[in-house]
Design a protein around this motif. Structure first.
Motif, PDB file in Angstrom:
ATOM      1  N   LEU A  44       0.831  -1.205   0.000  1.00 18.72           N
ATOM      2  CA  LEU A  44       0.000   0.000   0.000  1.00 18.72           C
ATOM      3  C   LEU A  44       0.866   1.256   0.000  1.00 18.72           C
ATOM      4  CD1 LEU A  44      -2.777  -1.064   2.553  1.00 18.72           C
ATOM      5  CD2 LEU A  44      -3.020  -0.771   0.068  1.00 18.72           C
ATOM      6  N   LEU A  45       1.936   1.236   0.783  1.00 13.38           N
ATOM      7  CA  LEU A  45       2.823   2.388   0.832  1.00 13.38           C
ATOM      8  C   LEU A  45       3.494   2.630  -0.518  1.00 13.38           C
ATOM      9  CD1 LEU A  45       4.520   1.882   4.319  1.00 13.38           C
ATOM     10  CD2 LEU A  45       2.861   3.648   3.679  1.00 13.38           C
ATOM     11  N   LEU A  46       3.878   1.520  -1.185  1.00 12.27           N
ATOM     12  CA  LEU A  46       4.522   1.647  -2.493  1.00 12.27           C
ATOM     13  C   LEU A  46       3.569   2.236  -3.517  1.00 12.27           C
ATOM     14  CD1 LEU A  46       7.024   1.112  -4.201  1.00 12.27           C
ATOM     15  CD2 LEU A  46       6.144  -1.188  -4.659  1.00 12.27           C
ATOM     16  N   ILE A  47       2.291   1.767  -3.484  1.00  8.85           N
ATOM     17  CA  ILE A  47       1.285   2.298  -4.410  1.00  8.85           C
ATOM     18  C   ILE A  47       1.033   3.774  -4.145  1.00  8.85           C
ATOM     19  CG2 ILE A  47      -1.142   2.162  -5.078  1.00  8.85           C
ATOM     20  CD1 ILE A  47      -0.977  -0.853  -4.561  1.00  8.85           C
ATOM     21  N   ALA A  48       0.930   4.141  -2.870  1.00 12.84           N
ATOM     22  CA  ALA A  48       0.681   5.542  -2.507  1.00 12.84           C
ATOM     23  C   ALA A  48       1.823   6.437  -2.976  1.00 12.84           C
ATOM     24  CB  ALA A  48       0.495   5.664  -1.001  1.00 12.84           C
ATOM     25  N   PHE A  49       3.056   5.940  -2.821  1.00 16.45           N
ATOM     26  CA  PHE A  49       4.216   6.715  -3.249  1.00 16.45           C
ATOM     27  C   PHE A  49       4.212   6.895  -4.761  1.00 16.45           C
ATOM     28  CE2 PHE A  49       8.576   6.753  -4.865  1.00 16.45           C
ATOM     29  CZ  PHE A  49       9.071   7.891  -4.250  1.00 16.45           C
ATOM     30  N   TYR A  50       3.851   5.824  -5.478  1.00 16.53           N
ATOM     31  CA  TYR A  50       3.824   5.871  -6.942  1.00 16.53           C
ATOM     32  C   TYR A  50       2.777   6.872  -7.430  1.00 16.53           C
ATOM     33  CZ  TYR A  50       3.283   4.268 -11.763  1.00 16.53           C
ATOM     34  OH  TYR A  50       3.197   4.208 -13.120  1.00 16.53           O
ATOM     35  N   MET A  51       1.571   6.849  -6.810  1.00 13.67           N
ATOM     36  CA  MET A  51       0.507   7.775  -7.205  1.00 13.67           C
ATOM     37  C   MET A  51       0.890   9.215  -6.884  1.00 13.67           C
ATOM     38  SD  MET A  51      -1.711   5.909  -8.631  1.00 13.67           S
ATOM     39  CE  MET A  51      -3.058   7.092  -8.758  1.00 13.67           C
ATOM     40  N   ALA A  52       1.534   9.419  -5.739  1.00 14.06           N
ATOM     41  CA  ALA A  52       1.947  10.771  -5.362  1.00 14.06           C
ATOM     42  C   ALA A  52       2.991  11.310  -6.330  1.00 14.06           C
ATOM     43  CB  ALA A  52       2.504  10.778  -3.936  1.00 14.06           C
ATOM     44  N   THR A  53       3.881  10.418  -6.785  1.00 10.79           N
ATOM     45  CA  THR A  53       4.905  10.834  -7.738  1.00 10.79           C
ATOM     46  C   THR A  53       4.286  11.261  -9.053  1.00 10.79           C
ATOM     47  OG1 THR A  53       6.496   9.315  -6.737  1.00 10.79           O
ATOM     48  CG2 THR A  53       6.996  10.126  -8.949  1.00 10.79           C
ATOM     49  N   LEU A  54       3.312  10.485  -9.525  1.00  9.19           N
ATOM     50  CA  LEU A  54       2.616  10.841 -10.758  1.00  9.19           C
ATOM     51  C   LEU A  54       1.887  12.162 -10.608  1.00  9.19           C
ATOM     52  CD1 LEU A  54       1.129   7.429 -11.980  1.00  9.19           C
ATOM     53  CD2 LEU A  54       3.089   8.692 -12.897  1.00  9.19           C
ATOM     54  N   GLY A  55       1.220  12.318  -9.465  1.00 13.13           N
ATOM     55  CA  GLY A  55       0.493  13.566  -9.223  1.00 13.13           C
ATOM     56  C   GLY A  55       1.424  14.753  -9.175  1.00 13.13           C
ATOM     57  N   GLY A  56       2.594  14.562  -8.554  1.00 11.71           N
ATOM     58  CA  GLY A  56       3.556  15.647  -8.472  1.00 11.71           C
ATOM     59  C   GLY A  56       4.075  16.041  -9.836  1.00 11.71           C
ATOM     60  N   CYS A  57       4.251  15.065 -10.707  1.00 12.30           N
ATOM     61  CA  CYS A  57       4.713  15.364 -12.060  1.00 12.30           C
ATOM     62  C   CYS A  57       3.685  16.184 -12.812  1.00 12.30           C
ATOM     63  CB  CYS A  57       5.003  14.069 -12.825  1.00 12.30           C
ATOM     64  SG  CYS A  57       6.448  13.168 -12.199  1.00 12.30           S
ATOM     65  N   ALA A  58       2.403  15.819 -12.622  1.00 16.26           N
ATOM     66  CA  ALA A  58       1.339  16.533 -13.330  1.00 16.26           C
ATOM     67  C   ALA A  58       1.224  17.959 -12.831  1.00 16.26           C
ATOM     68  CB  ALA A  58       0.007  15.797 -13.141  1.00 16.26           C
ATOM     69  N   ILE A  59       1.322  18.119 -11.494  1.00 17.88           N
ATOM     70  CA  ILE A  59       1.199  19.462 -10.930  1.00 17.88           C
ATOM     71  C   ILE A  59       2.413  20.302 -11.269  1.00 17.88           C
ATOM     72  CG2 ILE A  59       1.067  20.756  -8.756  1.00 17.88           C
ATOM     73  CD1 ILE A  59      -0.505  18.423  -7.590  1.00 17.88           C
ATOM     74  N   GLY A  60       3.589  19.650 -11.245  1.00 21.56           N
ATOM     75  CA  GLY A  60       4.823  20.388 -11.488  1.00 21.56           C
ATOM     76  C   GLY A  60       5.041  20.766 -12.946  1.00 21.56           C
ATOM     77  N   LYS A  61       4.274  20.196 -13.868  1.00 21.64           N
ATOM     78  CA  LYS A  61       4.424  20.518 -15.277  1.00 21.64           C
ATOM     79  C   LYS A  61       3.985  21.952 -15.514  1.00 21.64           C
ATOM     80  CE  LYS A  61       3.271  18.929 -19.910  1.00 21.64           C
ATOM     81  NZ  LYS A  61       2.489  17.957 -20.703  1.00 21.64           N
ATOM     82  N   ARG A  62       4.900  22.831 -15.927  1.00 26.75           N
ATOM     83  CA  ARG A  62       4.617  24.248 -16.046  1.00 26.75           C
ATOM     84  C   ARG A  62       4.027  24.571 -17.407  1.00 26.75           C
ATOM     85  NH1 ARG A  62       9.209  28.099 -13.928  1.00 26.75           N
ATOM     86  NH2 ARG A  62       7.416  29.468 -14.104  1.00 26.75           N
ATOM     87  N   VAL A  63       2.994  25.390 -17.389  1.00 29.80           N
ATOM     88  CA  VAL A  63       2.409  25.874 -18.630  1.00 29.80           C
ATOM     89  C   VAL A  63       3.251  27.059 -19.104  1.00 29.80           C
ATOM     90  CG1 VAL A  63       0.362  26.893 -19.677  1.00 29.80           C
ATOM     91  CG2 VAL A  63       0.115  25.172 -17.887  1.00 29.80           C
ATOM     92  N   PRO A  64       3.641  27.100 -20.372  1.00 20.91           N
ATOM     93  CA  PRO A  64       4.464  28.208 -20.858  1.00 20.91           C
ATOM     94  C   PRO A  64       3.819  29.549 -20.531  1.00 20.91           C
ATOM     95  CG  PRO A  64       4.269  26.484 -22.527  1.00 20.91           C
ATOM     96  CD  PRO A  64       3.339  26.110 -21.418  1.00 20.91           C
ATOM     97  N   SER A  65       4.605  30.476 -19.963  1.00 21.73           N
ATOM     98  CA  SER A  65       4.077  31.778 -19.581  1.00 21.73           C
ATOM     99  C   SER A  65       3.997  32.690 -20.798  1.00 21.73           C
ATOM    100  CB  SER A  65       4.963  32.423 -18.509  1.00 21.73           C
ATOM    101  OG  SER A  65       6.281  32.555 -18.997  1.00 21.73           O
ATOM    102  N   ALA A  66       3.150  33.732 -20.685  1.00 23.88           N
ATOM    103  CA  ALA A  66       2.984  34.675 -21.776  1.00 23.88           C
ATOM    104  C   ALA A  66       4.186  35.610 -21.859  1.00 23.88           C
ATOM    105  CB  ALA A  66       1.705  35.481 -21.555  1.00 23.88           C
ATOM    106  N   THR A  67       4.473  36.090 -23.059  1.00 28.60           N
ATOM    107  CA  THR A  67       5.510  37.095 -23.253  1.00 28.60           C
ATOM    108  C   THR A  67       4.970  38.435 -22.769  1.00 28.60           C
ATOM    109  OG1 THR A  67       6.366  35.926 -25.187  1.00 28.60           O
ATOM    110  CG2 THR A  67       6.983  38.233 -24.937  1.00 28.60           C
ATOM    111  N   GLU A  68       5.721  39.117 -21.904  1.00 26.62           N
ATOM    112  CA  GLU A  68       5.254  40.370 -21.325  1.00 26.62           C
ATOM    113  C   GLU A  68       5.992  41.558 -21.939  1.00 26.62           C
ATOM    114  OE1 GLU A  68       5.544  40.094 -17.063  1.00 26.62           O
ATOM    115  OE2 GLU A  68       3.596  39.102 -16.945  1.00 26.62           O
TER     116      GLU A  68
END
Length: 210
Positions: free
Chosen positions: A10-34
């Protein structure tokens, strides 16, 4: 038989899901040119393209008012050859702040560079005229897919306390060198500087002192 997952699994599965979630959240959307209006020209050095500004008496400058659609950092353009009543937004480009604020900063900076004492309207200084400005337009307008201009329209009102001294509308267009946001930003900066020069020349012709 029903398979039982051990706590370690269970701990291994939780760690794996958290890692995937972190990758999705950490993926940055390109910012606009200011963009902003660039460095303020040196007002004390006159040139055919940028004449020196007249030195004015002390003046208070209120924040520039703008309609709701212009009171955002969005960069707007119009396709006059399609429908000039429809302002459109550049999706990947924006101003660093609403253009009315950029214009106000530019105006105050230029007046100060020329030697004028520039005060805020909130200072409430006595015997100092108040300049109020309203922005009617700050857009890039395309007459064809490859040709556009930066258009700045400003209404100026000069007050002594509550007495209106003078009123004038300033409209300037400057050509864009490229048919994109970069060309539009430069054209609007040039148009802003021209409007500021016109406003200053106008102020130099009206009685600012009581």
């Amino acid at each position: 038989m029903k398979k039982i997952i051990q706590p370690a699994g269970l701990l291994l599965i939780a760690f794996y899901m958290a890692t995937l979630g972190g990758c999705a959240i950490g993926k940055r959307v390109p910012s606009a040119t200011e963009y902003d209006l660039g460095p303020s020209p040196v007002a004390t050095l006159a040139s055919p393209a940028q004449p020196a500004l007249a030195v004015l008496p002390a003046i208070s400058v209120a924040e520039v008012l703008a309609p709701i659609w212009l009171d955002t950092p969005m960069m707007y353009y119009r396709l006059a050859y399609v429908n000039d009543q429809q302002p459109r937004q550049y999706g990947g480009s924006r101003w660093t702040m609403p253009p009315a604020q950029l214009f106000a900063q530019r105006l105050k900076s230029r007046l100060a560079q020329s030697g004028s004492a520039v005060l805020s309207a909130s200072d409430g200084a006595a015997n100092v005229p108040l300049l109020r400005l309203e922005a009617d337009d700050f857009t890039q307008t395309f007459s064809s897919p490859g040709q556009s201009v930066g258009r700045v329209a400003i209404r100026a009102s000069l007050f002594n306390v509550r007495t209106l001294i003078a009123y004038k509308t300033f409209v300037v267009e400057r050509p864009a060198t490229t048919a994109d946001a970069n060309g539009g930003a430069l054209a609007l900066a040039n148009a802003s500087d021209a409007v500021i020069a016109d406003i200053t020349a106008w102020l130099s012709q009206v009685p600012l002192k009581k």
